[in-house]
Design a protein around this motif. Structure first.
Motif, mmCIF file in Angstrom:
data_model
loop_
_atom_site.group_PDB
_atom_site.id
_atom_site.type_symbol
_atom_site.label_atom_id
_atom_site.label_comp_id
_atom_site.label_asym_id
_atom_site.label_seq_id
_atom_site.Cartn_x
_atom_site.Cartn_y
_atom_site.Cartn_z
ATOM 1 N N ARG A 232 17.484 -0.492 5.076
ATOM 2 C CA ARG A 232 18.181 0.793 4.927
ATOM 3 C C ARG A 232 17.433 1.935 5.611
ATOM 4 O O ARG A 232 17.922 3.048 5.637
ATOM 5 N N LEU A 233 16.212 1.687 6.149
ATOM 6 C CA LEU A 233 15.627 2.640 7.068
ATOM 7 C C LEU A 233 16.269 2.403 8.427
ATOM 8 O O LEU A 233 16.697 1.299 8.742
ATOM 9 N N ARG A 234 16.309 3.434 9.272
ATOM 10 C CA ARG A 234 16.870 3.243 10.593
ATOM 11 C C ARG A 234 15.891 2.464 11.455
ATOM 12 O O ARG A 234 14.690 2.436 11.205
ATOM 13 N N GLY A 235 16.430 1.832 12.488
ATOM 14 C CA GLY A 235 15.609 1.003 13.355
ATOM 15 C C GLY A 235 14.473 1.745 14.019
ATOM 16 O O GLY A 235 13.437 1.154 14.344
ATOM 17 N N GLU A 236 14.633 3.062 14.225
ATOM 18 C CA GLU A 236 13.576 3.847 14.858
ATOM 19 C C GLU A 236 12.316 3.901 14.012
ATOM 20 O O GLU A 236 11.215 4.086 14.536
ATOM 21 N N THR A 237 12.469 3.770 12.698
ATOM 22 C CA THR A 237 11.318 3.942 11.797
ATOM 23 C C THR A 237 11.022 2.711 10.947
ATOM 24 O O THR A 237 10.071 2.718 10.178
ATOM 25 N N SER A 238 11.812 1.673 11.079
ATOM 26 C CA SER A 238 11.661 0.502 10.228
ATOM 27 C C SER A 238 10.884 -0.606 10.931
ATOM 28 O O SER A 238 11.337 -1.173 11.929
ATOM 29 N N GLY A 239 9.716 -0.931 10.383
ATOM 30 C CA GLY A 239 8.947 -2.054 10.902
ATOM 31 C C GLY A 239 9.664 -3.367 10.682
ATOM 32 O O GLY A 239 9.560 -4.290 11.504
ATOM 33 N N THR A 240 10.411 -3.456 9.595
ATOM 34 C CA THR A 240 11.151 -4.686 9.290
ATOM 35 C C THR A 240 12.190 -4.982 10.361
ATOM 36 O O THR A 240 12.305 -6.106 10.856
ATOM 37 N N ILE A 241 12.952 -3.955 10.749
ATOM 38 C CA ILE A 241 13.976 -4.143 11.763
ATOM 39 C C ILE A 241 13.337 -4.447 13.119
ATOM 40 O O ILE A 241 13.793 -5.336 13.850
ATOM 41 N N SER A 242 12.258 -3.736 13.457
ATOM 42 C CA SER A 242 11.592 -3.979 14.738
ATOM 43 C C SER A 242 11.080 -5.410 14.830
ATOM 44 O O SER A 242 11.247 -6.078 15.863
ATOM 45 N N GLN A 243 10.482 -5.910 13.755
ATOM 46 C CA GLN A 243 9.967 -7.285 13.745
ATOM 47 C C GLN A 243 11.114 -8.284 13.900
ATOM 48 O O GLN A 243 11.001 -9.276 14.619
ATOM 49 N N TYR A 244 12.206 -7.995 13.223
ATOM 50 C CA TYR A 244 13.353 -8.899 13.282
ATOM 51 C C TYR A 244 13.953 -8.936 14.681
ATOM 52 O O TYR A 244 14.304 -10.003 15.197
ATOM 53 N N VAL A 245 14.085 -7.779 15.318
ATOM 54 C CA VAL A 245 14.635 -7.721 16.672
ATOM 55 C C VAL A 245 13.757 -8.501 17.641
ATOM 56 O O VAL A 245 14.257 -9.227 18.519
ATOM 57 N N GLU A 246 12.445 -8.402 17.484
ATOM 58 C CA GLU A 246 11.526 -9.163 18.345
ATOM 59 C C GLU A 246 11.768 -10.662 18.181
ATOM 60 O O GLU A 246 11.822 -11.410 19.164
ATOM 61 N N ALA A 247 11.893 -11.110 16.935
ATOM 62 C CA ALA A 247 12.117 -12.536 16.676
ATOM 63 C C ALA A 247 13.471 -12.972 17.231
ATOM 64 O O ALA A 247 13.610 -14.061 17.805
ATOM 65 N N LEU A 248 14.477 -12.122 17.070
ATOM 66 C CA LEU A 248 15.820 -12.424 17.547
ATOM 67 C C LEU A 248 15.816 -12.612 19.067
ATOM 68 O O LEU A 248 16.397 -13.572 19.600
ATOM 69 N N CYS A 249 15.148 -11.711 19.767
ATOM 70 C CA CYS A 249 15.088 -11.812 21.224
ATOM 71 C C CYS A 249 14.293 -13.039 21.659
ATOM 72 O O CYS A 249 14.619 -13.671 22.673
ATOM 73 N N GLN A 250 13.273 -13.372 20.899
ATOM 74 C CA GLN A 250 12.508 -14.580 21.206
ATOM 75 C C GLN A 250 13.374 -15.823 21.023
ATOM 76 O O GLN A 250 13.328 -16.755 21.828
ATOM 77 N N GLU A 251 14.190 -15.833 19.957
ATOM 78 C CA GLU A 251 15.093 -16.965 19.734
ATOM 79 C C GLU A 251 16.082 -17.101 20.882
ATOM 80 O O GLU A 251 16.340 -18.207 21.380
ATOM 81 N N ILE A 252 16.649 -15.970 21.317
ATOM 82 C CA ILE A 252 17.605 -15.999 22.436
ATOM 83 C C ILE A 252 16.944 -16.602 23.673
ATOM 84 O O ILE A 252 17.536 -17.424 24.375
ATOM 85 N N ALA A 253 15.697 -16.220 23.919
ATOM 86 C CA ALA A 253 14.997 -16.665 25.127
ATOM 87 C C ALA A 253 14.748 -18.167 25.156
ATOM 88 O O ALA A 253 14.663 -18.759 26.238
ATOM 89 N N ILE A 254 14.629 -18.812 23.977
ATOM 90 C CA ILE A 254 14.323 -20.251 23.955
ATOM 91 C C ILE A 254 15.566 -21.110 23.732
ATOM 92 O O ILE A 254 15.487 -22.332 23.663
ATOM 93 N N THR A 255 16.749 -20.469 23.628
ATOM 94 C CA THR A 255 17.990 -21.215 23.387
ATOM 95 C C THR A 255 18.537 -21.768 24.704
ATOM 96 O O THR A 255 18.636 -21.039 25.688
ATOM 97 N N PRO A 256 18.890 -23.052 24.754
ATOM 98 C CA PRO A 256 19.435 -23.637 25.986
ATOM 99 C C PRO A 256 20.712 -22.921 26.438
ATOM 100 O O PRO A 256 21.533 -22.527 25.622
ATOM 101 N N ASN A 257 20.841 -22.756 27.738
ATOM 102 C CA ASN A 257 22.023 -22.149 28.330
ATOM 103 C C ASN A 257 22.972 -23.268 28.743
ATOM 104 O O ASN A 257 22.621 -24.112 29.570
#
Length: 362
Positions: free
Chosen positions: A7-32
């Motif tokens: 419920r904090l905005r992404g600009e100030t939330s460490g939780t959201i920032s960490q999640y976005v990093e993991a999400l992008c990492q998952e996308i990068a290792i997913t077969p095309n």
């Protein structure tokens, strides 16, 4: 694509920032698997808490890994009170061309008992912002069967939704799930929920009001102006392949299902390990049941000749034998070579029809 927040905005939330990093990492290792993305849907949690930079990062990761079609539909679920003009403008500039606003109800008392943090004032402020940035596809979500919800209140919500004139309206019957705000609020025996008879009347009222206002009832829970159906959700209902990313998400690629952990730390560990879990090939019998379960949600139903070609005439004869009582009741029909549930009776009793099919075909 699931996005979580605290419920904090992404600009100030460490939780959201960490999640976005993991999400992008998952996308990068997913077969095309070789096709540009035709639709992208940000849902689950509260995606409208993302900063524009975080959304841009996710979209860039998708573009780099898979490519994005030029005419892509990019949808985002947004909650009233979670974004301002700068954010919705940023989302629009990044290519978001469809938003689904989680209104749920237009009565303060119903928003409170449903555990919603926004107010009616927040709803109309959010609508004003969406109109201001001219997002072409605008959907409203409503919930029927809320605690102590009357038919008059439901009628009022429908009238207000039509007056707003979104291109799409979704109506969902309340489902009590453990861990949700309402799941914690509700106590068996309190009987705050409308009766089954009332919820049936709510469904019928929704169908009558929205189709009368020019919306097409194209799926059990969804209504759209002509030419404005949700293309992403049709991928699911037509049982076509899709990627899913994020905690608890699932993919369906080349007849195989891939699931992700539902708990935060387990998801992060899974991403770090770089492996896909719970991969299984869907058996033909299950493919048939899933095809029926999903495609019969659509008003257009499923093509009978397609079923025969894929599963054989004998299996289709078995399906029609099972459905005979429901043809007699007027819940099921065949029109223009397509097997369909009728509207509204067939849609109302879809669970009965599908459960019978599952029991007899499984």
């Amino acid at each position: 694509m699931s996005v979580v927040g605290d419920r904090l905005r992404g600009e100030t939330s460490g939780t959201i920032s960490q999640y976005v990093e993991a999400l992008c990492q998952e996308i990068a290792i997913t077969p095309n698997f070789g096709q540009f993305l035709q639709t992208i849907f940000f849902g689950g949690g509260t995606p409208s808490l993302l900063s524009t930079e975080q959304l841009a990062k996710i979209l860039e990761s998708l573009e780099q890994r898979f490519g994005i079609a030029s005419e892509v539909e990019i949808s985002m679920e947004v909650d009233p009170g979670t974004f301002d003009l700068a954010h919705i403008t940023g989302y629009r500039n990044l290519g978001v061309n469809r938003v689904s606003l989680g209104v749920q109800a237009f009565q303060e008392e119903l928003l409170k008992v449903a555990g919603r943090s926004h107010s009616v004032k927040d709803i109309f402020a959010a609508i004003e912002l969406i109109h201001k940035v001219e997002i072409p596809e605008f959907s409203i979500d409503l919930i029927s069967g809320l605690p102590h919800q009357s038919l008059d209140q439901w009628s009022d919500s429908l009238v207000k939704a039509v007056a707003i004139n979104p291109t799409h309206i979704s109506i969902y019957d309340l489902t009590i799930e453990p861990g949700t705000a309402f799941g914690r609020y509700y106590k068996s025996g309190d009987n705050p929920l409308p009766t089954d008879e009332t919820t049936v009347k709510m469904y019928q009222m929704g169908q009558q009001v929205l189709t009368g206002a020019g919306y097409q009832h194209y799926e059990i829970s969804n209504y759209a102006r002509p030419g404005h159906q949700c293309q992403h959700n049709r991928v699911y209902w037509e049982n076509r392949p899709y990627y899913g990313f994020g905690m608890g998400a699932a993919s369906y690629i080349q007849g195989k299902r891939y699931t992700r952990p539902r708990k935060t730390q387990e998801y992060y560990q899974w991403v770090q390990a770089g492996s896909i879990i719970n991969c299984e090939v869907t058996p033909p019998a299950e493919v048939l049941l899933e095809t029926l379960m999903l495609s019969l949600r659509l008003a257009e139903g499923v093509c009978v000749s397609r079923l025969e070609a894929e599963f054989g005439e004998g299996k289709i004869a078995e399906i029609f034998q099972c459905l005979q009582p429901y043809f007699a009741k007027g819940w099921v029909k065949v029109a223009a070579g397509r097997l369909q549930l009728t509207d509204p009776e067939g849609f109302l009793f879809s669970n009965v029809v599908l459960a019978d099919l599952f029991n007899k075909l499984d």
